[in-house]
Scaffold this motif. Structure first.
Motif, PDB file in Angstrom:
ATOM      1  N   THR A 128      -3.150   2.314 -10.943  1.00 26.60           N
ATOM      2  CA  THR A 128      -3.501   3.583 -10.321  1.00 26.60           C
ATOM      3  C   THR A 128      -4.111   4.524 -11.346  1.00 26.60           C
ATOM      4  OG1 THR A 128      -1.285   4.454 -10.718  1.00 26.60           O
ATOM      5  CG2 THR A 128      -1.651   3.306  -8.649  1.00 26.60           C
TER       6      THR A 128
ATOM      7  N   GLU B 286      -3.711   7.633 -11.228  1.00 27.04           N
ATOM      8  CA  GLU B 286      -2.739   8.697 -11.475  1.00 27.04           C
ATOM      9  C   GLU B 286      -1.903   8.397 -12.714  1.00 27.04           C
ATOM     10  OE1 GLU B 286      -3.230   7.473  -8.400  1.00 27.04           O
ATOM     11  OE2 GLU B 286      -4.353   9.221  -7.737  1.00 27.04           O
TER      12      GLU B 286
ATOM     13  N   TYR C 179       0.829  -1.209   0.000  1.00 34.70           N
ATOM     14  CA  TYR C 179       0.000   0.000   0.000  1.00 34.70           C
ATOM     15  C   TYR C 179       0.863   1.259   0.000  1.00 34.70           C
ATOM     16  CZ  TYR C 179      -3.387   3.453   1.735  1.00 34.70           C
ATOM     17  OH  TYR C 179      -4.168   4.569   1.886  1.00 34.70           O
TER      18      TYR C 179
ATOM     19  N   LEU D 255      -3.081  12.178  -0.937  1.00 36.41           N
ATOM     20  CA  LEU D 255      -2.196  11.017  -1.002  1.00 36.41           C
ATOM     21  C   LEU D 255      -0.980  11.193  -0.095  1.00 36.41           C
ATOM     22  CD1 LEU D 255      -2.174   9.976  -4.773  1.00 36.41           C
ATOM     23  CD2 LEU D 255      -3.528   9.073  -2.891  1.00 36.41           C
ATOM     24  N   GLU D 256      -0.458  12.406  -0.023  1.00 38.10           N
ATOM     25  CA  GLU D 256       0.693  12.642   0.857  1.00 38.10           C
ATOM     26  C   GLU D 256       0.313  12.444   2.321  1.00 38.10           C
ATOM     27  OE1 GLU D 256       3.262  15.856  -1.810  1.00 38.10           O
ATOM     28  OE2 GLU D 256       1.841  16.547  -0.281  1.00 38.10           O
TER      29      GLU D 256
ATOM     30  N   LYS E 260       2.315   1.759  -3.437  1.00 37.00           N
ATOM     31  CA  LYS E 260       1.308   2.261  -4.364  1.00 37.00           C
ATOM     32  C   LYS E 260       1.085   3.753  -4.164  1.00 37.00           C
ATOM     33  CE  LYS E 260      -3.547   1.600  -5.636  1.00 37.00           C
ATOM     34  NZ  LYS E 260      -4.789   0.828  -5.359  1.00 37.00           N
ATOM     35  N   LEU E 261       1.014   4.199  -2.914  1.00 40.00           N
ATOM     36  CA  LEU E 261       0.857   5.633  -2.662  1.00 40.00           C
ATOM     37  C   LEU E 261       2.057   6.416  -3.169  1.00 40.00           C
ATOM     38  CD1 LEU E 261      -0.630   5.624   0.956  1.00 40.00           C
ATOM     39  CD2 LEU E 261      -1.838   6.098  -1.174  1.00 40.00           C
TER      40      LEU E 261
ATOM     41  N   ARG F 101      -5.771  16.203  -4.802  1.00 37.68           N
ATOM     42  CA  ARG F 101      -5.544  14.758  -4.747  1.00 37.68           C
ATOM     43  C   ARG F 101      -4.126  14.453  -4.237  1.00 37.68           C
ATOM     44  NH1 ARG F 101      -7.351   9.481  -4.434  1.00 37.68           N
ATOM     45  NH2 ARG F 101      -6.033   8.101  -5.658  1.00 37.68           N
TER      46      ARG F 101
ATOM     47  N   GLY G 117       1.843   6.856  -6.951  1.00 44.94           N
ATOM     48  CA  GLY G 117       0.877   7.880  -7.315  1.00 44.94           C
ATOM     49  C   GLY G 117       1.368   9.282  -7.030  1.00 44.94           C
ATOM     50  N   ILE G 118       2.066   9.470  -5.923  1.00 44.48           N
ATOM     51  CA  ILE G 118       2.599  10.796  -5.583  1.00 44.48           C
ATOM     52  C   ILE G 118       3.638  11.240  -6.608  1.00 44.48           C
ATOM     53  CG2 ILE G 118       4.004  12.021  -3.878  1.00 44.48           C
ATOM     54  CD1 ILE G 118       2.545  10.414  -1.718  1.00 44.48           C
TER      55      ILE G 118
ATOM     56  N   GLN H 192      -2.095  10.409   3.405  1.00 47.56           N
ATOM     57  CA  GLN H 192      -2.255   8.971   3.597  1.00 47.56           C
ATOM     58  C   GLN H 192      -0.901   8.276   3.662  1.00 47.56           C
ATOM     59  OE1 GLN H 192      -4.822   7.457   0.524  1.00 47.56           O
ATOM     60  NE2 GLN H 192      -6.402   9.021   0.893  1.00 47.56           N
ATOM     61  N   HIS H 193       0.028   8.703   2.840  1.00 44.04           N
ATOM     62  CA  HIS H 193       1.364   8.089   2.849  1.00 44.04           C
ATOM     63  C   HIS H 193       2.079   8.357   4.165  1.00 44.04           C
ATOM     64  CE1 HIS H 193       5.699   7.787   1.920  1.00 44.04           C
ATOM     65  NE2 HIS H 193       5.322   6.793   1.125  1.00 44.04           N
TER      66      HIS H 193
END
Length: 542
Positions: free
Chosen positions: A381, A383, A103, A150-151, A106-107, A146, A110-111, A153-154
């Motif tokens: 993703t 992104e 996970y 994501l940042e 994956k983040l 977005r 995307g970042i 959540q990461h």
């Protein structure tokens, strides 16, 4: 070639190391079901408490804390049940840690993509390897929000991993969330509660080598009699000696039954699990055991009798047979499947398609199957693919992980090896070099069929190109030997390859006979005569 990444080497996938078979427990009495439910509830509560304690320990877990937890469980169950519960707890915690790491990756992917696209001017065109800038200010603003989400959540996920915190739901998070959407799931609260409680039960026992029939807690005799060693608080429910309960139902493993019987007769370890399928109202017994890892054959031995290249798609396998030189043999084969519906239906479709593929491979006599080593973890993703929602759904629906496990285990039973290759450029180069040349009025070649040839040639160690390049200079040996399709030592390896549908220039036809007699040229000079010369008699004069 510029811009082409380095390809990973092909390898033979290792064989399976475990076996699991299942049988239905039929004709259970009402008392049998009450006892099984009582055992499941009691041991399920112990498993939930042990998992909570293990998650609280986090990274400070050690052998001493493990032993302390096992001693606490032994007093309310037995030493063997306590060992099975703690082992299952550790496996579940380790799985949660692996999912947490995936996970976070994956983040991070995307970042990186969002930061790159936000740094570009609006409307900047993208390339094959990187996406371009966003098309409007509104989209740029929404993607910036977005990125901030994501940042955050990461950061939270990384802090949890550093502290050793994981989040696990016994019974499944999907079933837990279904509680808030009972109308969409077409379930009542009682039906959901029954599934939830059954999913949290624990009726399992690890195998023990040297013990009678391979297991002391859940024992199955060669005649199929099933008995359970009850935990200490439920010992009053026993109907046999030594605190055991014998079920009225018998078990008979049809699949691998002989192998299972050999193991329990020799008192080798066999693990068992009993669970209830609430939707069907059926009880099942699953037996599993470890087996010696199937020795994989060397890569050269797998290539000796040719290869079947398989291209995995959303609704079918495109397979093509190749000989050991990399030449396509016969026509393409397609094995379709339907990945819609429930997980059980999807799994059955995959198994049916693989069965037909493996049976065909056995009939033609090849020793291995070549398949792409696919992994779409970083490819799904939004992104990376933006508005291509249909494409993201397509690659998300392809069962790459389960497919490889199924194919390796099923192929090993038939003596076939599985060669995994790098999936880069197989569809592109296959269509470029093989789709058009093999298309005939009687054969339709798709892009997926051509990709199967490319995969098979890469598994055989050959380049994907259909023909070799001409000599670089006036002599073929000035710049070294060319990469040819035939093995070294073959006569004519460095020569030009004749076309397959016509005779080579100046040579005989493929059948060995000429199709027509030579005729005279249209020009007079150097034209061969087609008539026989006969000398006339002298003319008389005078």
């Amino acid at each position: 070639m510029g811009g082409v990444r380095e390809l990973a080497a092909s390898f033979v996938a290792p064989g399976p190391c475990g076996v699991a078979v299942r049988d239905r427990l039929k004709h259970l009495s009402a008392r049998d079901e009450r006892v099984l439910r009582a055992v499941g509830v009691h041991q399920g509560a112990l498993a939930s408490g042990d998992l909570k304690a293990r998650c609280a320990d986090g990274l400070e877990h050690g052998a001493q804390t493990w032993a302390a937890r096992k001693r606490e469980l032994t007093g309310v169950s037995s030493s063997r049940i306590a060992g099975a519960i703690t082992k299952a707890t550790h496996d579940q915690w380790a799985l949660a840690r692996r999912c947490q790491a995936a996970y976070i990756q994956k983040l991070a992917a995307g970042i990186r993509t969002l930061r790159h696209r936000l740094s570009l001017p609006l409307g900047e065109p993208g390339t094959k390897r990187a996406a371009g800038g966003y098309r409007s200010k509104n989209e740029w603003f929404r993607k910036s929000r977005r990125l901030a989400a994501l940042e955050a959540q990461h950061t939270a996920a990384f802090a949890d991993r550093q502290a050793g915190r994981v989040r696990v739901v016994r019974g499944g998070r999907r079933l837990l969330n279904t509680r808030h959407h009972l109308t969409q799931a077409e379930l009542t609260e009682e039906q959901w509660r029954e599934r939830w409680e059954a999913g949290r039960w624990f009726i399992a026992a690890d195998g023990e080598s040297g013990k009678r029939f391979g297991n002391e807690t859940i024992r199955v005799t060669p005649d199929g009699e099933v008995s359970i060693r009850l935990p200490a608080p439920l010992a009053h429910l026993a109907n046999a000696k030594h605190g055991r309960y014998v079920l009225a139902s018998t078990a008979a493993f049809t699949h691998r039954g002989a192998e299972w019987a050999d193991r329990i007769t020799a008192n080798r370890a066999v693990a068992y699990r009993i669970h209830l399928d609430v939707e069907r109202g059926r009880w099942y017994l699953t037996a599993s055991w470890q087996r010696p890892v199937v020795k994989t054959i060397p890569l050269e031995a797998a290539r000796a009798r040719g290869m079947i290249g398989v291209d995995t798609n959303a609704d079918h396998f495109a397979a093509y047979r190749l000989d050991r030189h990399g030449n396509p043999v016969g026509d393409p084969h397609r094995f379709g499947y339907d990945l819609s519906g429930t997980a059980g239906h999807r799994d059955a479709q995959i198994r049916h398609a693989l069965t037909r593929l493996i049976n065909w491979a056995v009939r033609v006599g090849v020793a291995a199957i070549g398949i792409e080593d696919l992994d779409f973890t970083a490819e799904k993703t939004r992104e990376k693919h933006g508005r291509r929602k249909r494409f993201r759904q397509l690659i998300s629906g392809m069962p790459t992980g389960r497919l490889k496990a199924r194919l390796v285990s099923m192929a090993a039973e038939q003596g076939l090896a599985v060669v995994a290759v790098d999936p880069a450029y197989t569809s592109l180069w296959g269509a470029q070099h093989w789709q058009k040349p093999l298309t005939t009025p009687h054969r339709t070649m798709s892009r997926h069929d051509a990709a199967g040839i490319a995969i098979g040639r890469r598994a055989l160690g050959h380049p994907i190109r259909r023909r070799t390049a001409p000599p670089p200079h006036d002599r073929s040996d000035r710049a070294g030997h060319r990469t040819a399709q035939a093995v070294p030592g073959t006569r004519g390896r460095e020569g030009t390859r004749p076309p397959t549908t016509d005779r080579p220039p100046g040579g005989p036809s493929p059948s060995g006979t000429r199709t027509r007699e030579p005729s005279a040229s249209n020009t007079v000079r150097d034209a061969p005569s087609t008539q026989q010369w006969v000398q006339d008699s002298l003319m008389r004069t005078g």
